[in-house]
Design an enzyme around this catalytic site. Structure first.
Site, PDB file in Angstrom:
ATOM      1  N   CYS A  69       0.777  -1.087  -0.019  1.00 24.00           N
ATOM      2  CA  CYS A  69       0.018   0.014  -0.065  1.00 24.00           C
ATOM      3  C   CYS A  69       1.025   1.168  -0.128  1.00 24.00           C
ATOM      4  O   CYS A  69       0.605   2.096  -0.702  1.00 24.00           O
ATOM      5  CB  CYS A  69      -0.893   0.017   1.185  1.00 24.00           C
ATOM      6  SG  CYS A  69      -1.756   1.256   1.614  1.00 24.00           S
ATOM      7  N   TRP A  76       2.564   1.664  -3.141  1.00 26.71           N
ATOM      8  CA  TRP A  76       1.623   1.925  -4.440  1.00 26.71           C
ATOM      9  C   TRP A  76       1.380   3.302  -4.137  1.00 26.71           C
ATOM     10  O   TRP A  76       1.256   3.909  -5.605  1.00 26.71           O
ATOM     11  CB  TRP A  76       0.255   1.438  -4.052  1.00 26.71           C
ATOM     12  CG  TRP A  76      -0.841   1.758  -4.937  1.00 26.71           C
ATOM     13  CD1 TRP A  76      -0.863   1.318  -6.036  1.00 26.71           C
ATOM     14  CD2 TRP A  76      -1.528   2.779  -4.764  1.00 26.71           C
ATOM     15  NE1 TRP A  76      -1.996   1.925  -6.790  1.00 26.71           N
ATOM     16  CE2 TRP A  76      -2.533   2.931  -5.973  1.00 26.71           C
ATOM     17  CE3 TRP A  76      -1.972   3.893  -3.996  1.00 26.71           C
ATOM     18  CZ2 TRP A  76      -3.269   3.960  -6.197  1.00 26.71           C
ATOM     19  CZ3 TRP A  76      -2.798   4.714  -4.211  1.00 26.71           C
ATOM     20  CH2 TRP A  76      -3.566   4.813  -5.362  1.00 26.71           C
ATOM     21  N   HIS A  77       1.628   4.225  -3.366  1.00 27.29           N
ATOM     22  CA  HIS A  77       1.314   5.618  -3.138  1.00 27.29           C
ATOM     23  C   HIS A  77       2.453   6.172  -3.866  1.00 27.29           C
ATOM     24  O   HIS A  77       2.317   7.258  -4.402  1.00 27.29           O
ATOM     25  CB  HIS A  77       1.086   6.044  -1.942  1.00 27.29           C
ATOM     26  CG  HIS A  77      -0.152   5.903  -1.430  1.00 27.29           C
ATOM     27  ND1 HIS A  77      -0.353   4.871  -0.573  1.00 27.29           N
ATOM     28  CD2 HIS A  77      -1.267   6.723  -1.299  1.00 27.29           C
ATOM     29  CE1 HIS A  77      -1.686   4.843  -0.390  1.00 27.29           C
ATOM     30  NE2 HIS A  77      -2.290   5.933  -0.586  1.00 27.29           N
ATOM     31  N   GLY A  78       4.041   6.058  -3.697  1.00 20.90           N
ATOM     32  CA  GLY A  78       5.062   6.546  -4.176  1.00 20.90           C
ATOM     33  C   GLY A  78       6.195   5.896  -3.968  1.00 20.90           C
ATOM     34  O   GLY A  78       6.159   4.822  -2.977  1.00 20.90           O
TER      35      GLY A  78
END
Lengths: 368, 476
Positions: free
Chosen positions: B321, B324-326
């Site tokens: 997670c 996934w964001h950065g």
């Protein structure tokens, strides 16, 4: 028996209520959206009722100067960009004769194209003398000032621009239409003024709560008050008491003290067409036109030597071709140092007094 | 072209008008797909091929999976789809990160290794549409949905412009059934669309952008220039900002979709009312949380493999997670932090649930208040990681957060607007969230709703910044 006439009263009353019922039902179904639209229009019209209040907090200075100049019918008009708005006091330039009135038509950020439109609309009664305080950035074709098409131009002017400067026609049409569209909504048109008004009101309720916005709001309010009360000369506080010499000591990098983006990508030729049109207008209306090459700091001339060389070359060409009077005061002649400038290009109060007094001494007034 | 821009309004008006004027299903959907691709090309002109390629691969994979009963072949097609999506995502999003880390390692051997001199621009919404594609092929593989026969329908499901840039991550099972016949827009959808669109704009332009400009950016950019009280307010303001920015986008997407007659899933459920970190992740970015649960956590075994396996799975899911964001170490640590907190909360919950005295205490209002404060502290501490300018500033801010000597205090450097804007966020949570409503405003009489919309529109026109900032989640 005429069946047509008989049928009308039988069917018409049935149709009308059905349509009316359908319309009512439609409105009933969509009443939230309908009420929203009605509310929005009502609010917008209500905002328009207070236009004087909004203008006192952030005037459209281009439009206001044009209107004020129309009403005052001055003998002397000083036109140009922000160096003129900040640096030429018409009361001083017009001299001691109490019957002679001057007006500052300085338009911050404007170009020669804007100044032409400002003059033709601001002077329905042509002045005796028009001084155009010109500088290099006025002629830079890489730039345009959207405020000009928004506030100075009519549909005819737009058509004229498209013919005169076809290369910038897309730009001018876009900004002209945008200006017209913005005026459709009072709320949108006065949004900036309302914001500044609110900042002052909030500060009254919570003192010191939003100091930056308050400072801007007060500056704009004072600027508006200065514009309303006089001859168009309303120098901004930030310029009036600032000293370029002090900013140089601090070494403010990347600010208006070490570059002037109005001179970037310098090229001339297109705005110059409006200088020609301004000269034609002056000739047609028997107005004495004087071009004043506005003094700037030595730093600016050094930083943009090539740009100033091109500007002065163009100025020389116009002077020769049209037999104009061009005044070119030097810094030494006016005793202008960094101390008399607020930044690279704008004069402070001391500088403005020196230039205005000097210009007054150069003007010759023939009897009326 | 971002949602909160003048260009987008013009685009939206033209597309809405033309869409509703068109009659046939094919024309309507064909036009909407063309408009969605135009929207994509406007934002990422060089990468239109990326979304088209993903669409073609997943569409073909879906059909191929359904066409055969051979499980090995079905699995191969599924793998092809997953690898294609993740491969593109990795190539665009993680190559530079991997390269930089390889360079750092190489520098241990040879200090003269040069810095990276290239940059990879991220295609619009790649993190969202690749996940949408994966969920589709997995659902077809699991025989939960039928493969879509029409390429047009599938392409529109992936590219539907309101949710293209930053979600919500829509599942095929949620969207495709709505497409069978072009949905008729109801009066309720028009009014509710207006509600969500305005609400989203208000959150984004009036709250998020203003908080950022007034306070969050200055403090996070140079925390050394501010006192601890200002740090605390800035951290809370940052939490409000990111919530309003992202949920604002989701609301606008939901509102836009309603005007076309489509319903998109809810993405936020008043996350700042959470009383535990688990509760928070059930309220924040729901479409991602549920995606990770269904397509990562459950396939890993979920909680079926014993406690150690369960905690390891939780940690893995949250690492995923975070990344996934950065593609940064800060996001990696953010994932690790949340995974660890989730594990801790699970252990604590397991230990106490079922004990009469503990259940009684946990049901009390005082305990809920304590749990809420503790959860907010955990959330805010995590959010420092993703906004801090560097690790040193992050440490300084964290120190201010946990220094309980004078918490919370006021600082004269805090603009009065900051607490006012934050109060609006709190008010929204209390007014709707506490009553467990989607939005309390929707239940008010039409006149009151209309008045609120007029007021919000006026506030937006007057106080919104002239140039809207990009949405934070568009960068993900």
């Amino acid at each position: 028996m005429n069946f047509k006439t008989l049928s009308l009263p039988r069917f018409a009353p049935r149709l009308r209520p059905r349509r009316a019922i359908a319309a009512t039902a439609y409105l009933q179904r969509n009443r939230t959206v309908a009420l929203f639209l009605v509310g929005l229009i009502t609010l917008d019209l209500s905002v328009g009722l207070f236009h004087d209040l909004w203008q006192r907090h952030s005037p459209d200075d281009y439009a206001w100067r044009v209107q004020a100049c129309q009403e005052r019918r001055p003998d002397l008009v000083l036109v140009g960009g922000s160096p003129v708005a900040e640096g030429l006091n018409p009361s001083v330039v017009a001299g001691t004769d109490s019957d002679r009135h001057g007006f500052n038509l300085g338009m911050s950020g404007g170009t020669t194209s804007d100044f032409y439109h400002a003059v033709i609309h601001a002077c329905p009664a042509p002045p005796r003398v028009l001084v155009y305080g010109i500088t290099a950035s006025d002629l830079n074709d890489s730039r345009g000032e959207p405020h000009g098409p928004h506030s100075l131009m009519t549909w005819n002017d737009l058509a004229g621009w498209v013919r005169t400067r076809p290369e910038a026609s897309e730009w001018v049409v876009r900004h002209f239409l945008r200006g017209k569209l913005e005026r459709i909504s009072n709320l949108f048109h006065y949004r900036y003024s309302i914001r500044l008004w609110a900042a002052i009101k909030v500060n009254d309720a919570f003192p010191g709560g939003s100091p930056l916005t308050l400072k801007e709001a007060e500056e704009q309010r004072d600027y508006a008050a200065g514009l309303v009360s006089g001859n168009g000369y309303s120098p901004l506080k930030g310029f009036e008491h600032a000293h370029f010499s002090e900013f140089k000591k601090i070494g403010a990098k990347g600010t208006r003290f070490d570059h002037l983006h109005y001179l970037h990508n310098y090229r001339t030729g297109s705005h110059l067409k409006y200088l020609t049109k301004l000269i034609d207008w002056c000739e047609a209306n028997r107005v004495t036109l004087i071009l004043l090459d506005m003094p700037v700091t030595a730093d600016l001339e050094r930083m943009y030597a090539k740009e100033f060389a091109e500007f002065r070359l163009r100025l020389g060409e116009v002077e020769r071709e049209r037999g104009l009077r061009v005044l070119r005061p030097t810094r030494a002649e006016l005793r202008l140092e960094d101390e008399q400038f607020a930044d690279l290009i704008h004069m402070n109060r001391d500088g403005a007094n020196r230039l205005s007094t000097w210009l007054a001494s150069k003007l010759e007034w023939s009897p009326r | 072209m971002i949602f909160a821009s003048k260009e987008f309004f013009v685009f939206l008006m033209v597309v809405l008008l033309a869409y509703h004027l068109l009659r046939s299903r094919t024309h309507k959907y064909g036009f909407l797909l063309a408009a969605s691709w135009l929207f994509y090309a406007w934002c990422s002109p060089q990468y239109l091929w990326v979304i088209i390629l993903c669409t073609v691969i997943d569409y073909a994979a879906g059909l191929a999976i359904e066409a055969t009963e051979d499980e090995r072949l079905r699995k191969r097609w599924l793998l092809a789809s997953i690898l294609a999506n993740l491969g593109l995502l990795f190539a665009f999003k993680y190559t530079a990160f991997a390269y930089d880390n390889a360079l750092s390692l190489a520098r241990l051997l040879n200090p003269d290794v040069h810095e990276r001199a290239w940059e990879i621009l991220l295609p619009l919404g790649i993190s969202f549409h690749t996940f949408q594609g994966i969920s589709y092929t997995v659902d077809v593989y699991r025989r939960q949905i039928k493969a879509v026969r029409s390429f047009l329908d599938y392409a529109l499901f992936v590219s539907f412009f309101p949710q293209l840039a930053a979600g919500p991550i829509v599942r095929a099972v949620e969207f495709l059934p709505q497409m069978v016949t072009p949905p008729r827009v109801t009066s309720k959808q028009i009014a509710d669309g207006l509600h969500f669109f305005l609400l989203g704009m208000f959150k984004k332009l009036f709250i998020a952008d203003q908080l950022d400009a007034l306070f969050v950016s200055p403090v996070f950019g140079n925390p050394g220039a501010f006192d601890p009280a200002a740090h605390r307010w800035a951290m809370l303001a940052w939490a409000a900002q990111i919530y309003c920015d992202f949920s604002g986008y989701s609301d606008m997407a939901i509102g836009c979709a309603k005007w076309f007659g489509f319903e998109l899933p809810r993405n936020f459920n008043f996350p700042f009312l959470a009383t535990s970190i688990t509760d928070f992740w059930r309220r924040w970015h729901l479409s991602l949380s549920t995606w990770l649960r269904d397509y990562v956590y459950f396939p890993l075994g979920g909680s079926k493999g014993g406690p150690v396996r369960t905690y390891a799975n939780l940690l893995l899911v949250f690492l995923f997670c975070g990344l996934w964001h950065g593609a940064t170490w800060a996001w990696f640590v953010y994932g690790l932090y949340n995974g660890a907190l989730m594990g801790l909360h699970r252990a604590y919950d397991r230990a106490l649930t079922g004990r009469a005295w503990a259940d009684a205490v946990r049901r009390s209002v005082i305990w809920k208040g304590v749990a809420w404060i503790a959860t907010m502290l955990q959330i805010v501490a995590g959010l420092i990681l993703i906004r801090m300018a560097d690790w040193r500033s992050g440490a300084m801010l964290f120190e201010s957060l946990v220094a309980f000597d004078a918490w919370p205090t006021w600082s004269p450097r805090i603009p009065i607007w900051v607490p006012m804007l934050m109060a609006l966020v709190l008010l929204g949570h209390l007014f709707s969230g506490l009553r467990n409503r989607l939005c309390g405003l929707l239940e008010l009489p039409s006149g009151v709703r209309a008045a609120v919309y007029v007021f919000s529109t006026a506030m937006l026109i007057v106080f919104a910044p002239g140039v809207g900032k990009s949405f934070i989640y568009i960068a993900f």
